[in-house]
Design a protein around this motif. Sequence first.
Motif, short mmCIF file in Angstrom:
data_model
loop_
_atom_site.label_atom_id
_atom_site.label_comp_id
_atom_site.label_asym_id
_atom_site.label_seq_id
_atom_site.Cartn_x
_atom_site.Cartn_y
_atom_site.Cartn_z
N SER A 275 78.89 83.50 2.54
CA SER A 275 79.74 83.40 1.62
C SER A 275 80.93 83.88 2.40
O SER A 275 80.72 84.18 4.20
CB SER A 275 79.26 83.77 0.44
OG SER A 275 80.68 84.07 -0.77
N THR A 276 82.09 84.24 1.51
CA THR A 276 83.25 84.68 1.92
C THR A 276 83.66 86.26 2.43
O THR A 276 83.27 87.18 3.91
CB THR A 276 84.95 84.90 1.29
OG1 THR A 276 84.64 83.56 1.66
CG2 THR A 276 85.72 85.18 2.10
N SER B 8 78.33 79.60 -0.97
CA SER B 8 79.55 78.96 -0.95
C SER B 8 80.18 78.35 -0.20
O SER B 8 80.20 78.74 1.50
CB SER B 8 79.93 80.10 -2.03
OG SER B 8 80.89 80.73 -1.59
N ALA B 9 81.49 77.59 -0.43
CA ALA B 9 82.60 77.95 0.82
C ALA B 9 83.12 79.05 0.94
O ALA B 9 82.66 79.53 0.21
CB ALA B 9 83.67 76.66 0.28
N ARG B 10 83.74 79.37 2.16
CA ARG B 10 84.32 80.54 2.69
C ARG B 10 85.17 80.20 3.03
O ARG B 10 86.16 79.54 3.55
CB ARG B 10 83.22 81.25 3.50
CG ARG B 10 82.70 80.19 4.34
CD ARG B 10 81.85 81.80 5.05
NE ARG B 10 82.10 81.15 7.16
CZ ARG B 10 81.71 80.17 7.63
NH1 ARG B 10 80.88 78.99 6.89
NH2 ARG B 10 82.45 79.66 8.63
#
Length: 299
Positions: free
Chosen positions: A196-197, A258-260
């Motif tokens: 993730s981010t 997740s998008a990051r």
Amino acid sequence: MQRETEITALTDVMAKFTSYIGKRLPNDVKDKLAELRTFETNPLAKTIYMSMADNQDAADKLDRPSCQDTGVIQYFIKAGARFPLLGELEDILRNATLGATQMGPLRHNAVETFDEKNTGTNTGSKIPWLDWEIVPDDDSALIDVYMAGGGCTLPGKATVLMPGEGYEGVTDFVFDVITSRGVNACPPLLVGIGVSTSVETAARLSKRAILREVGSHNPNENAAKMEQLLEEGLNEIGIGPQGLTGKNSVMGVNIESSARHPSTIGVAVSTGCWAHRRGKIRINADLSYEIISHKGAVL
Ligand code: SF4
């Protein structure tokens, strides 16, 4: 049902379920351990797998926790916005933990940080730990109960990689974690990876990953391929059951992502031990329930 009666009934179900999962492994974990035992060729490792199965049978027959460390109780809740006891669920799960602690019995594992005092109830500040997701247009609640034992929690680690480190960097990180501390977590392990981010989003996803069934695959083809490659690579190390060498190191590798942010790769690892005590239960709006993780379970 009157509201008070409903609250008491659901508290009782969740207390019994929490106590139940401390004594019986979920079907997917049980099946995987049996499969690893069948394919194991190392005599010592085979004996350990057999003693794990004997331990589970004894816990079931004697109605006792299958490991002395019944962990810190964590509930991961996906609650419908229209679930009738949504506002009461936090209190219900706290009281369920108190009930399960008596009923199990569960070892007392809640120490107040900075006071360094065991509360003696398995409850404390923010414990049981609750992780919430609210589902619109739904009136049921899906609850995962997890016993976060000391050994299986110990390898947990999160970091943020430079973007250029790429998926190779994720692989290096996972191998470093498992080869340095994985043995503390009573292998064979279920390895959960979050990508993730930032550290906290990756960590939360890595825990969600070990709540996913052993043998399930990430729906993204590339992530599923990485799960498979990491599983094969970790097994080649041959950590074996209880870290005493053997054909396998892991029960599986589950990745959640997740998008990051384009400039970061947050990555985290959570591990589940061979006694991976978790349970999944769906509570319907009328408070009838369905136990998903343990077929044929009777509370
Ligand atoms: S790692 Fe798991 S099996 Fe080992 S002591 Fe901890 S809870 Fe028990």
